[in-house]
Design a protein around this motif. Structure first.
Motif, PDB file in Angstrom:
ATOM      1  N   TYR A  10       0.826  -1.210   0.000  1.00 39.93           N
ATOM      2  CA  TYR A  10       0.000   0.000   0.000  1.00 39.93           C
ATOM      3  C   TYR A  10       0.857   1.256   0.000  1.00 39.93           C
ATOM      4  O   TYR A  10       2.003   1.257   0.450  1.00 39.93           O
ATOM      5  N   PHE A  15      -3.714   7.583   3.908  1.00 33.47           N
ATOM      6  CA  PHE A  15      -4.212   6.891   5.095  1.00 33.47           C
ATOM      7  C   PHE A  15      -3.636   7.467   6.382  1.00 33.47           C
ATOM      8  O   PHE A  15      -2.492   7.915   6.433  1.00 33.47           O
ATOM      9  N   ARG A  20      -7.447   0.805  11.991  1.00 32.92           N
ATOM     10  CA  ARG A  20      -8.791   1.331  11.742  1.00 32.92           C
ATOM     11  C   ARG A  20      -9.059   2.572  12.583  1.00 32.92           C
ATOM     12  O   ARG A  20      -8.743   2.620  13.767  1.00 32.92           O
ATOM     13  N   PRO A  25      -9.494   7.623   7.014  1.00 31.43           N
ATOM     14  CA  PRO A  25      -9.233   6.409   6.234  1.00 31.43           C
ATOM     15  C   PRO A  25      -8.006   5.670   6.758  1.00 31.43           C
ATOM     16  O   PRO A  25      -7.022   6.291   7.176  1.00 31.43           O
ATOM     17  N   VAL A  27      -5.669   1.710   6.231  1.00 33.28           N
ATOM     18  CA  VAL A  27      -5.473   0.530   5.387  1.00 33.28           C
ATOM     19  C   VAL A  27      -6.317  -0.629   5.910  1.00 33.28           C
ATOM     20  O   VAL A  27      -6.986  -1.321   5.139  1.00 33.28           O
ATOM     21  N   ALA A  30      -9.880  -0.170   4.888  1.00 31.51           N
ATOM     22  CA  ALA A  30     -10.129  -0.421   3.472  1.00 31.51           C
ATOM     23  C   ALA A  30     -10.244  -1.918   3.187  1.00 31.51           C
ATOM     24  O   ALA A  30     -11.129  -2.362   2.437  1.00 31.51           O
ATOM     25  N   ALA A  33     -13.491  -3.336   4.709  1.00 32.36           N
ATOM     26  CA  ALA A  33     -14.643  -2.962   3.892  1.00 32.36           C
ATOM     27  C   ALA A  33     -14.724  -3.840   2.648  1.00 32.36           C
ATOM     28  O   ALA A  33     -15.828  -4.229   2.217  1.00 32.36           O
ATOM     29  N   ALA A  34     -13.586  -4.172   2.052  1.00 27.45           N
ATOM     30  CA  ALA A  34     -13.580  -5.052   0.887  1.00 27.45           C
ATOM     31  C   ALA A  34     -14.034  -6.452   1.268  1.00 27.45           C
ATOM     32  O   ALA A  34     -14.783  -7.106   0.522  1.00 27.45           O
ATOM     33  N   LEU A  83     -11.079  -3.367  -3.569  1.00 25.47           N
ATOM     34  CA  LEU A  83     -10.218  -2.348  -2.973  1.00 25.47           C
ATOM     35  C   LEU A  83     -10.057  -1.119  -3.865  1.00 25.47           C
ATOM     36  O   LEU A  83      -9.683  -0.044  -3.392  1.00 25.47           O
ATOM     37  N   ALA A  86      -8.568   2.519  -3.978  1.00 24.79           N
ATOM     38  CA  ALA A  86      -7.587   2.751  -2.912  1.00 24.79           C
ATOM     39  C   ALA A  86      -6.232   2.184  -3.332  1.00 24.79           C
ATOM     40  O   ALA A  86      -6.165   1.142  -3.989  1.00 24.79           O
TER      41      ALA A  86
END
Length: 261
Positions: A10, A15, A20, A25, A27, A30, A33-34, A83, A86
């Motif tokens: 990444y 970020f 979290r 935002p 990593v 993200a 969420a994916a 993803l 991002a």
């Protein structure tokens, strides 16, 4: 419930770090969420290390538990699809035992730090290197770095908000390398240990840069280490030149070429 190891790459710029966050935002957020797009959540993943704001990942490792019996290749492909856009990619994926843990099973972490040495502002490498304008004496920096190798109380190079129980760590490698990057001369720091204190690598680099610039003598780093006092540390360099490059395990979960298995 199968457990999967994920090797994650990444770009840290957008970020607020790995972990979290409620209103920023991250990593981890993200990827979770994916995962929620693939199976009903909530999902909580664990990583080998928590990188700070702006810090990049080349070989971060995390693990997740899912209900479906995914093939590792299909899981990585599905995650990468969800993803987007991002700047996060799952570059490898492996099925691992239920008791395997991305953090607690790890036996070493390796970091890379990049300094770009040039006067003109960085363009292509902006946000991916720490740029300094003066030449650096890399031989003197390496001489100073050698004082940090081995087992020490690293209080001097530890953030005041570090939550580690002890400042005692063993540094296995701190090697400097001069390379010619696409944007100009670079100094690379290769740093390896079982674990690190918060801001330890950035404290090393910022302090050693002072040696390279001629403001400190190499022996001053030894004196700072032995002071066991945060006030004795040099400046802490910015995070955007730092990369979590690799995480080592007793048995590499990614040793098999799962993309073609």
């Amino acid at each position: 419930m199968p457990r999967f190891a994920l090797k994650v790459e990444y770009h840290g710029k957008p970020f607020a770090g790995w972990q979290r966050q409620k209103d920023q935002p991250s990593v981890q957020g993200a990827i979770e969420a994916a995962l929620a797009r693939l199976e009903p959540g909530p999902h909580t993943i664990a990583a080998a290390g928590r990188t700070d704001t702006g810090v990049h990942g080349l070989g971060q490792v995390a693990h997740c538990d899912l209900t479906k019996d995914w093939s590792p290749f299909r899981l990585s492909e599905a995650l990468n699809y969800h993803l987007k856009p991002a700047p996060v990619a799952i570059v490898d994926c492996a099925l691992v035992p239920d008791d395997w843990h991305a953090r607690f099973s790890a036996i070493e972490r390796q970091y890379l730090f990049r300094i770009l040495v040039r006067r003109a502002p960085a363009t292509h490498d902006a946000g991916q290197v720490w740029q300094v304008t003066q030449d650096l004496d890399v031989a003197a920096m390496q001489q100073a770095a050698n004082h940090l190798l081995g087992n020490h109380d690293f209080t001097t190079f530890r953030s005041s908000i570090c939550q580690a129980q002890s400042p005692q760590k063993t540094l296995d490698e701190l090697r400097l390398e001069q390379v010619q990057g696409l944007s100009g001369p670079e100094v690379h720091f290769h740093v390896r240990a079982r674990s690190f204190l918060h801001n330890q690598v950035r404290s090393f680099v910022g302090t050693l840069e002072r040696v390279g610039a001629g403001s400190w003598d190499p022996v001053d780093v030894k004196t700072a280490l032995e002071a066991r006092d945060r006030a004795a540390c040099g400046p802490v360099c910015p995070g955007h030149g730092l990369y979590l490059a690799r995480v080592g395990y007793p048995d590499d979960p990614f040793a098999v070429d799962l993309q073609h298995a």
